[in-house]
Motif scaffolding. Structure first.
Motif, mmCIF file in Angstrom:
data_model
loop_
_atom_site.group_PDB
_atom_site.id
_atom_site.type_symbol
_atom_site.label_atom_id
_atom_site.label_comp_id
_atom_site.label_asym_id
_atom_site.label_seq_id
_atom_site.Cartn_x
_atom_site.Cartn_y
_atom_site.Cartn_z
ATOM 1 N N THR A 202 0.809 -1.225 -0.168
ATOM 2 C CA THR A 202 0.342 0.155 -0.147
ATOM 3 C C THR A 202 0.527 1.404 -0.059
ATOM 4 O OG1 THR A 202 -1.712 -1.791 1.105
ATOM 5 C CG2 THR A 202 -1.786 0.621 1.728
ATOM 6 N N TYR A 203 1.691 1.335 1.035
ATOM 7 C CA TYR A 203 2.954 2.074 0.882
ATOM 8 C C TYR A 203 3.551 2.576 -0.103
ATOM 9 C CZ TYR A 203 2.550 3.226 5.779
ATOM 10 O OH TYR A 203 2.090 3.755 6.965
ATOM 11 N N LEU A 206 0.801 3.794 -3.121
ATOM 12 C CA LEU A 206 0.411 5.448 -2.977
ATOM 13 C C LEU A 206 1.126 6.391 -3.025
ATOM 14 C CD1 LEU A 206 -1.496 4.880 0.642
ATOM 15 C CD2 LEU A 206 -2.232 5.477 -1.859
#
Length: 288
Positions: A202-203, A206
């Protein structure tokens, strides 16, 4: 006491007062019991130093409330580790001034020892979820900057139409975001002792998508492709500047070396892709 010495002590007092106020507020605002204890310990150290400097002054200078809330705002945006290291770096720069007053005021030597020992140990104890995944964010940003600046430079010469360049860049960016996130997930999952592969993915995703959006923005704002490319590259340089500074503060690494390296890689790939796009357009005799 000379006027110069008095000015040094006034500045030391204000620095310690600022640190004490910021850490006290941050301790009250943090939800983590562990981090609250660490911040309260740092604040107590700073309060002690503040009181020692105050004992040498006839009149105490006023601390700017704006400065306190500015650092609290930075902590909210960039995290506790960033703000602690940033404030500590300011104290590191004051070491020469500390040494200048230490002969006349022995407490300066004791405070300097405290600053270099206790607070460094306390800062290392801060637990911050985002920092565990800083390598994932670096991966996402680096890859997006290198890949998309290169792709957009190539598209600019090959397509010569902002709508088509923007569409091609968006499709490339979304596909690359999903690919990078999936690769990071699988990488973390297969690593021995790898924790939270979904968070790492996710990091990465994003960071990649955020960079894609900023790099594509000039193609939505301007109508001339070359003007859009220039602003795209300027945006890339600003992203590199900001993120390299963040990483250098958090990791206590060289800012200039990291900035030069990342800038050189991204812009070299963009230049090569630009020339490839120009060559492909000329060779295939495409007039868009």
């Amino acid at each position: 006491m000379t006027p110069e010495m008095k000015q040094y002590i006034r500045q030391f007092y204000l620095d310690e007062a600022l640190d004490a106020a910021v850490y006290t507020v941050l301790a009250k605002k943090t939800k983590s019991e562990h981090n609250r204890g660490v911040l309260e310990a740092i604040a107590r150290d700073e309060q002690s130093h503040k009181a020692q400097w105050a004992s040498l002054l006839d009149a105490l200078p006023r601390l700017s409330v704006f400065r306190v809330w500015f650092f609290i705002f930075l902590a909210k945006i960039f995290g506790l580790t960033f703000i602690i290291n940033l404030m500590e770096s300011g104290e590191t720069k004051a070491i020469e001034k500390y040494k200048a007053v230490s002969e006349q005021f022995p407490i300066a030597r004791k405070i300097l020892e405290d600053e270099s020992r206790h607070e460094a140990e306390l800062a290392a104890m801060i637990e911050e979820d985002g920092l565990s995944y800083i390598s994932s964010m670096v991966l996402g940003l680096n890859d997006a900057l290198v890949e998309l600046t290169g792709a957009l430079a190539g598209f600019t010469l090959a397509l010569n139409d902002n709508k088509m360049i923007g569409l091609a860049g968006f499709i490339t960016g979304v596909a690359a975001t999903l690919s990078m996130a999936a690769s990071e997930y699988l990488s973390k999952k297969t690593d021995e002792g790898g924790k939270h592969p979904l968070k790492a993915a996710t990091y990465t995703g994003l960071a990649y998508m955020f960079t894609v959006a900023l790099l594509l923005a000039p193609y939505c704002i301007f109508s001339a492709p070359l003007v859009s490319l220039v602003f795209c590259l300027l945006t890339a340089a600003l992203i590199i500047l900001g993120f390299t500074y963040f990483v250098s503060v958090v990791r206590k690494s060289s800012f200039l070396r990291g900035f030069r390296e990342m800038l050189a890689i991204s812009f070299s790939v963009a230049l090569i892709s630009f020339l490839i796009g120009w060559g492909a357009r000329a060779w295939l005799q495409i007039d868009v």
